[in-house]
Design a protein around this motif. Sequence first.
Motif, PDB file in Angstrom:
ATOM      1  N   LEU A 220      10.911 -10.804  -2.988  1.00  0.00           N
ATOM      2  CA  LEU A 220      11.502  -9.720  -2.200  1.00  0.00           C
ATOM      3  C   LEU A 220      11.108  -8.359  -2.769  1.00  0.00           C
ATOM      4  CD1 LEU A 220      15.120  -9.645  -0.851  1.00  0.00           C
ATOM      5  CD2 LEU A 220      14.246  -7.676  -2.110  1.00  0.00           C
ATOM      6  N   VAL A 221      11.199  -8.205  -4.088  1.00  0.00           N
ATOM      7  CA  VAL A 221      10.850  -6.935  -4.722  1.00  0.00           C
ATOM      8  C   VAL A 221       9.380  -6.602  -4.502  1.00  0.00           C
ATOM      9  CG1 VAL A 221      10.641  -5.731  -6.932  1.00  0.00           C
ATOM     10  CG2 VAL A 221      12.666  -7.110  -6.455  1.00  0.00           C
ATOM     11  N   LEU A 222       8.507  -7.574  -4.712  1.00  0.00           N
ATOM     12  CA  LEU A 222       7.070  -7.323  -4.591  1.00  0.00           C
ATOM     13  C   LEU A 222       6.676  -7.001  -3.159  1.00  0.00           C
ATOM     14  CD1 LEU A 222       5.772 -10.143  -6.978  1.00  0.00           C
ATOM     15  CD2 LEU A 222       5.806  -7.670  -7.413  1.00  0.00           C
ATOM     16  N   LEU A 223       7.258  -7.685  -2.176  1.00  0.00           N
ATOM     17  CA  LEU A 223       6.944  -7.407  -0.774  1.00  0.00           C
ATOM     18  C   LEU A 223       7.441  -6.019  -0.372  1.00  0.00           C
ATOM     19  CD1 LEU A 223       7.677 -10.808   1.030  1.00  0.00           C
ATOM     20  CD2 LEU A 223       5.455  -9.734   0.633  1.00  0.00           C
ATOM     21  N   THR A 224       8.628  -5.653  -0.826  1.00  0.00           N
ATOM     22  CA  THR A 224       9.178  -4.338  -0.491  1.00  0.00           C
ATOM     23  C   THR A 224       8.319  -3.220  -1.073  1.00  0.00           C
ATOM     24  OG1 THR A 224      11.405  -5.299  -0.507  1.00  0.00           O
ATOM     25  CG2 THR A 224      11.250  -2.915  -0.560  1.00  0.00           C
ATOM     26  N   VAL A 225       7.890  -3.388  -2.318  1.00  0.00           N
ATOM     27  CA  VAL A 225       7.028  -2.388  -2.951  1.00  0.00           C
ATOM     28  C   VAL A 225       5.678  -2.315  -2.242  1.00  0.00           C
ATOM     29  CG1 VAL A 225       5.758  -1.829  -5.062  1.00  0.00           C
ATOM     30  CG2 VAL A 225       8.154  -2.525  -5.184  1.00  0.00           C
ATOM     31  N   LEU A 226       5.118  -3.476  -1.899  1.00  0.00           N
ATOM     32  CA  LEU A 226       3.825  -3.499  -1.213  1.00  0.00           C
ATOM     33  C   LEU A 226       3.899  -2.779   0.132  1.00  0.00           C
ATOM     34  CD1 LEU A 226       0.899  -4.507  -1.035  1.00  0.00           C
ATOM     35  CD2 LEU A 226       1.777  -6.632  -0.033  1.00  0.00           C
ATOM     36  N   VAL A 227       4.966  -3.020   0.886  1.00  0.00           N
ATOM     37  CA  VAL A 227       5.128  -2.359   2.188  1.00  0.00           C
ATOM     38  C   VAL A 227       5.243  -0.847   1.998  1.00  0.00           C
ATOM     39  CG1 VAL A 227       6.697  -2.056   4.137  1.00  0.00           C
ATOM     40  CG2 VAL A 227       6.094  -4.345   3.381  1.00  0.00           C
ATOM     41  N   PHE A 228       5.948  -0.415   0.955  1.00  0.00           N
ATOM     42  CA  PHE A 228       6.055   1.029   0.722  1.00  0.00           C
ATOM     43  C   PHE A 228       4.690   1.632   0.400  1.00  0.00           C
ATOM     44  CE2 PHE A 228       6.380   4.708  -2.026  1.00  0.00           C
ATOM     45  CZ  PHE A 228       7.219   5.525  -1.289  1.00  0.00           C
ATOM     46  N   LEU A 229       3.918   0.968  -0.453  1.00  0.00           N
ATOM     47  CA  LEU A 229       2.609   1.506  -0.813  1.00  0.00           C
ATOM     48  C   LEU A 229       1.681   1.598   0.398  1.00  0.00           C
ATOM     49  CD1 LEU A 229       1.990  -0.332  -4.215  1.00  0.00           C
ATOM     50  CD2 LEU A 229       2.658   2.056  -3.869  1.00  0.00           C
ATOM     51  N   LEU A 230       1.806   0.651   1.322  1.00  0.00           N
ATOM     52  CA  LEU A 230       0.936   0.636   2.497  1.00  0.00           C
ATOM     53  C   LEU A 230       1.437   1.545   3.615  1.00  0.00           C
ATOM     54  CD1 LEU A 230       0.082  -3.183   2.748  1.00  0.00           C
ATOM     55  CD2 LEU A 230      -1.354  -1.345   1.851  1.00  0.00           C
ATOM     56  N   CYS A 231       2.752   1.635   3.782  1.00  0.00           N
ATOM     57  CA  CYS A 231       3.309   2.350   4.933  1.00  0.00           C
ATOM     58  C   CYS A 231       4.105   3.600   4.560  1.00  0.00           C
ATOM     59  CB  CYS A 231       4.221   1.403   5.733  1.00  0.00           C
ATOM     60  SG  CYS A 231       3.387  -0.039   6.409  1.00  0.00           S
ATOM     61  N   GLY A 232       4.858   3.562   3.467  1.00  0.00           N
ATOM     62  CA  GLY A 232       5.683   4.709   3.107  1.00  0.00           C
ATOM     63  C   GLY A 232       4.934   5.797   2.367  1.00  0.00           C
ATOM     64  N   LEU A 233       4.051   5.398   1.463  1.00  0.00           N
ATOM     65  CA  LEU A 233       3.323   6.379   0.655  1.00  0.00           C
ATOM     66  C   LEU A 233       2.436   7.314   1.481  1.00  0.00           C
ATOM     67  CD1 LEU A 233       2.779   7.381  -2.206  1.00  0.00           C
ATOM     68  CD2 LEU A 233       0.942   5.671  -2.383  1.00  0.00           C
ATOM     69  N   PRO A 234       1.725   6.831   2.526  1.00  0.00           N
ATOM     70  CA  PRO A 234       0.893   7.754   3.311  1.00  0.00           C
ATOM     71  C   PRO A 234       1.655   8.935   3.899  1.00  0.00           C
ATOM     72  CG  PRO A 234       0.306   5.488   3.815  1.00  0.00           C
ATOM     73  CD  PRO A 234       1.527   5.433   2.958  1.00  0.00           C
ATOM     74  N   TRP A 235       2.947   8.770   4.194  1.00  0.00           N
ATOM     75  CA  TRP A 235       3.727   9.881   4.752  1.00  0.00           C
ATOM     76  C   TRP A 235       3.849  11.018   3.747  1.00  0.00           C
ATOM     77  CZ3 TRP A 235       8.926  11.923   4.272  1.00  0.00           C
ATOM     78  CH2 TRP A 235       9.304  12.749   5.343  1.00  0.00           C
ATOM     79  N   GLY A 236       4.185  10.675   2.496  1.00  0.00           N
ATOM     80  CA  GLY A 236       4.289  11.700   1.467  1.00  0.00           C
ATOM     81  C   GLY A 236       2.946  12.347   1.149  1.00  0.00           C
ATOM     82  N   VAL A 237       1.904  11.528   1.064  1.00  0.00           N
ATOM     83  CA  VAL A 237       0.565  12.054   0.783  1.00  0.00           C
ATOM     84  C   VAL A 237       0.070  12.918   1.942  1.00  0.00           C
ATOM     85  CG1 VAL A 237      -1.836  11.431   0.372  1.00  0.00           C
ATOM     86  CG2 VAL A 237      -0.003  10.128  -0.732  1.00  0.00           C
ATOM     87  N   GLY A 238       0.256  12.415   3.167  1.00  0.00           N
ATOM     88  CA  GLY A 238      -0.181  13.166   4.342  1.00  0.00           C
ATOM     89  C   GLY A 238       0.540  14.488   4.478  1.00  0.00           C
ATOM     90  N   ASP A 239       1.801  14.514   4.054  1.00  0.00           N
ATOM     91  CA  ASP A 239       2.583  15.736   4.125  1.00  0.00           C
ATOM     92  C   ASP A 239       1.993  16.823   3.251  1.00  0.00           C
ATOM     93  OD1 ASP A 239       4.761  16.080   5.817  1.00  0.00           O
ATOM     94  OD2 ASP A 239       6.049  16.501   4.126  1.00  0.00           O
ATOM     95  N   PHE A 240       1.600  16.462   2.029  1.00  0.00           N
ATOM     96  CA  PHE A 240       1.008  17.444   1.134  1.00  0.00           C
ATOM     97  C   PHE A 240      -0.404  17.818   1.586  1.00  0.00           C
ATOM     98  CE2 PHE A 240       4.430  15.914  -1.543  1.00  0.00           C
ATOM     99  CZ  PHE A 240       4.870  17.089  -2.131  1.00  0.00           C
ATOM    100  N   MET A 241      -1.083  16.899   2.243  1.00  0.00           N
ATOM    101  CA  MET A 241      -2.407  17.231   2.786  1.00  0.00           C
ATOM    102  C   MET A 241      -2.293  18.271   3.893  1.00  0.00           C
ATOM    103  SD  MET A 241      -4.288  13.498   2.858  1.00  0.00           S
ATOM    104  CE  MET A 241      -5.778  14.189   3.588  1.00  0.00           C
ATOM    105  N   VAL A 242      -1.234  18.162   4.721  1.00  0.00           N
ATOM    106  CA  VAL A 242      -1.011  19.169   5.756  1.00  0.00           C
ATOM    107  C   VAL A 242      -0.695  20.514   5.115  1.00  0.00           C
ATOM    108  CG1 VAL A 242       0.545  19.855   7.627  1.00  0.00           C
ATOM    109  CG2 VAL A 242      -0.284  17.513   7.501  1.00  0.00           C
ATOM    110  N   LEU A 243       0.036  20.498   3.981  1.00  0.00           N
ATOM    111  CA  LEU A 243       0.388  21.739   3.308  1.00  0.00           C
ATOM    112  C   LEU A 243      -0.847  22.468   2.793  1.00  0.00           C
ATOM    113  CD1 LEU A 243       2.488  23.668   2.032  1.00  0.00           C
ATOM    114  CD2 LEU A 243       2.474  22.172   0.032  1.00  0.00           C
ATOM    115  N   PHE A 244      -1.769  21.738   2.148  1.00  0.00           N
ATOM    116  CA  PHE A 244      -2.933  22.367   1.526  1.00  0.00           C
ATOM    117  C   PHE A 244      -4.154  22.379   2.447  1.00  0.00           C
ATOM    118  CE2 PHE A 244      -0.368  20.878  -2.104  1.00  0.00           C
ATOM    119  CZ  PHE A 244      -0.193  22.096  -2.744  1.00  0.00           C
TER     120      PHE A 244
END
Length: 313
Positions: A220-244
């Motif tokens: 459960l822990v590994l699947l949840t982390v994997l989903v965040f890295l694939l789906c959740g992380l791009p939102w934070g990264v993309g947000d800073f890309m829009v800023l700069f």
Amino acid sequence: MECGPPNMTVSPTPESAGFGSDNSTKNSSSSGSLNYWVKILSLLIALLGLIGNGAVLWLLGFRSRRNHFSVYILNLAAADALFLCFSILQYIAIFSRASDLTWEILFKFRYIFYTAGLSLLVVISTERCLSALFPIWYRSRSPKHTSAAVCTGLWTLNGMFWLLGLALWYRFKQSFVTFIIILGAWLLLLTCVMGVSSLTLLLRVQCSSRHRRLPRLYLLVLLTVLVFLLCGLPWGVGDFMVLFCPELNLMRYWFCDLLACVNSSVNPLIYFFVGRLGNRRRDPLRVVLQRALGDEQELGGEITNTSSQETTH
């Protein structure tokens, strides 16, 4: 005329999203139409995810006996539900052409619960890693109410951090740029810690259980982390890309926004999938959820025995 306080948004405003101006070319019209349907899909996913996380909150909060690990999942479900709730409100603000100030406030609340969810995932993966690497020390030194105290501390720190950001947003525009840089460094650090601890956990459990199925709790822990890295992380990264990089294609941002809604919506499915894994009986959802979160004692004993055997040899 500028609406509201100095702009801190690292996401596009309703006007830049294609709802406040006419498109003059076919390409921009096509892109605006595609963005529109991506927003509709994100809204539908957010609604379904809100229902799923609401079910997890109900079952863990009122229908089940909570253990050490389920307290973390309860708080993570709350963070996901609040993120999705404010996502829905933000999409409603887009379609109703609300003011920039309304957009700004809703976006900030989304980021509060985004960072809260990330912080909880880091704590979950790190604690599971420590319990796998040092099982005897962890079981003897871990206080009974550690999870509740840690979750309370995370919510408090996260709230104070964002209150500081809101104060800087209203009063000092230049200081807020420094706050954004600090936030980016903090998110990067959290992501690195989560990735290292999850990878260490996977290697440790695999070495300790060569001929056994991966226990539900750690899966459960590994699947949840994997989903965040694939789906959740791009939102934070993309947000800073829009800023700069303000010229960044808006379609990329809205696609990352769609992935963020998927990340917060799919976690309940992971919980129930792991709970049903290897069991063909049609048990109630409460029982399935308890099964997914109930392997802690069993796994702790298994890893302890394995560590003792390795020490003996």
